[in-house]
Design an enzyme around this catalytic site. Structure first.
Site, mmCIF file in Angstrom:
data_model
loop_
_atom_site.group_PDB
_atom_site.id
_atom_site.type_symbol
_atom_site.label_atom_id
_atom_site.label_comp_id
_atom_site.label_asym_id
_atom_site.label_seq_id
_atom_site.Cartn_x
_atom_site.Cartn_y
_atom_site.Cartn_z
ATOM 1 N N ILE A 106 27.680 -45.363 -45.982
ATOM 2 C CA ILE A 106 28.677 -44.856 -45.027
ATOM 3 C C ILE A 106 30.031 -45.554 -45.136
ATOM 4 O O ILE A 106 30.975 -45.154 -44.463
ATOM 5 C CB ILE A 106 28.179 -44.956 -43.574
ATOM 6 C CG1 ILE A 106 27.971 -46.420 -43.162
ATOM 7 C CG2 ILE A 106 26.926 -44.131 -43.365
ATOM 8 C CD1 ILE A 106 27.841 -46.596 -41.657
ATOM 9 N N TYR A 107 30.155 -46.582 -45.966
ATOM 10 C CA TYR A 107 31.448 -47.248 -46.103
ATOM 11 C C TYR A 107 32.444 -46.269 -46.727
ATOM 12 O O TYR A 107 32.241 -45.799 -47.851
ATOM 13 C CB TYR A 107 31.346 -48.500 -46.972
ATOM 14 C CG TYR A 107 30.575 -49.658 -46.349
ATOM 15 C CD1 TYR A 107 30.128 -49.618 -45.045
ATOM 16 C CD2 TYR A 107 30.295 -50.799 -47.095
ATOM 17 C CE1 TYR A 107 29.423 -50.673 -44.487
ATOM 18 C CE2 TYR A 107 29.590 -51.867 -46.551
ATOM 19 C CZ TYR A 107 29.151 -51.793 -45.248
ATOM 20 O OH TYR A 107 28.458 -52.853 -44.715
ATOM 21 N N ALA A 108 33.496 -45.988 -45.984
ATOM 22 C CA ALA A 108 34.507 -45.006 -46.420
ATOM 23 C C ALA A 108 33.861 -43.678 -46.791
ATOM 24 O O ALA A 108 34.284 -43.011 -47.745
ATOM 25 C CB ALA A 108 35.339 -45.552 -47.581
ATOM 26 N N GLY B 5 31.163 -43.030 -48.280
ATOM 27 C CA GLY B 5 30.675 -43.045 -49.661
ATOM 28 C C GLY B 5 31.712 -43.490 -50.665
ATOM 29 O O GLY B 5 31.394 -43.749 -51.834
#
Length: 327
Positions: free
Chosen positions: A52-54, A56
């Site tokens: 979920i960071y940015a 993907g």
């Protein structure tokens, strides 16, 4: 950089890890490349990300850089799955979601496997044995080498780890637990850290610098280019800008002055060398910030400094942590 075993496993990782929470958001590709190169040249191996960071973007960027800048075999790539950005659900630990998320992560990372695959959080609405079965399937299928958890409470960690240990050779033991841990957040010392030590699980502290506050940058004002001044991270920093936190920050600054080092080095060295800790995860926004953190490799705090910092930052834990007869 010194290497440590992750828990009671054969996996060796650098005793500082590189986090990618800011990549593809506040940290662009060139800055991320500079970070990864500086980290690798310093002997760092453990790089942590999440699906979920940015949305993907961090995984995709890491995959591109691992292909072009640093040999894949030189890195221990860790990612997470389970968090979802839905209005009515924040965590999905179903086997269906987790395995699909792992396949998507591998595609973005451009690799056939991750070295460490972690549950991002505990899902109370999915049977735990179903969630853990997804971890075992990831290992047996070759898509993950080791597995771990993140943001689990003490009972959740103990239950999950005990379940995995109950069938050796069939289920895969938990290698690591990624948890927030710093001089400003010592909550895991209540139950999580004792459980991890007893069960042979290596702790990977996130936000080891108290979300940046322990660097001392907020002592007199909030810098305009800091997380505390940003729209999307100001609320993340705010809990550590109160009076109790300020006392800890001042103690760190005093220790740093006495040792002729920086507050960052003092705070990071303290958490890096705590019992049970394998590798703090550094979430630097710039390569310059990362290099400053990597300079802690040569520093070990004197015992008297550690005791003073322990005292000033000690959380109030009474019953049932202490002998009830003395309370």
């Amino acid at each position: 950089m010194e290497q440590r075993h992750l828990g009671r496993t054969g996996l060796r990782v650098s005793r500082l890890g590189l986090g990618t929470l800011n990549w593809a958001r506040g940290t662009d590709e060139q800055e991320a490349a500079d970070q990864l190169k500086a980290f690798w040249e310093a002997g760092g191996t453990l790089v942590d990300t999440a699906d979920i960071y940015a949305d993907g973007g961090a995984e995709y960027l890491l995959g591109r850089l691992a292909e072009s800048l640093v040999p894949r075999d030189d890195l221990v790539i860790a990612t997470k799955a389970g968090s979802v950005l839905e209005a009515d659900r924040r965590v999905d630990g179903s086997r269906r979601h987790l395995l699909a998320a792992l396949d998507a992560s591998l595609g973005r990372l451009g690799t056939d496997y991750v070295d460490l695959w972690q549950l991002h959080a505990f899902d109370p609405r999915t049977p735990l044995d179903e969630t853990l079965q997804a971890l075992d399937l990831a290992v047996t299928s070759g898509r993950a080498r080791y597995v771990g958890v993140s943001n689990f409470s003490g009972w959740q960690l103990a239950r999950a780890a005990t379940w995995q240990l109950a069938a050796p050779g069939i289920r895969n033991r938990l290698a690591g637990a990624q948890m927030e841990y710093s001089l400003l957040q010592r909550g895991i010392e209540r139950e999580v850290l004792p459980a991890a030590l007893d069960l042979g699980i290596g702790v990977l502290p996130s936000s080891p610098l108290g979300r940046g506050v322990l660097t001392g940058k907020y002592r007199h004002a909030t810098p305009a280019d800091s997380r505390g001044a940003s729209d999307h991270l100001a609320a993340f920093v705010a809990p550590y800008l109160d009076e109790p936190a300020s006392r800890v920050v001042e103690a760190v600054a005093t220790a740093a002055d006495g040792l002729a080092v920086t507050p960052l080095q003092v705070a990071l060295s303290w958490v890096r060398d705590r019992p049970g800790v394998t590798a703090p995860i550094l979430g630097a926004r710039t390569a310059q910030q990362l290099r400053a953190a990597l300079s802690v490799e040569s520093l070990s705090l004197p015992d008297e400094i550690c005791r003073a910092l322990d005292d000033v930052s000690a959380p109030v834990h009474r019953y049932p942590d202490h002998d009830w007869s003395t309370l």
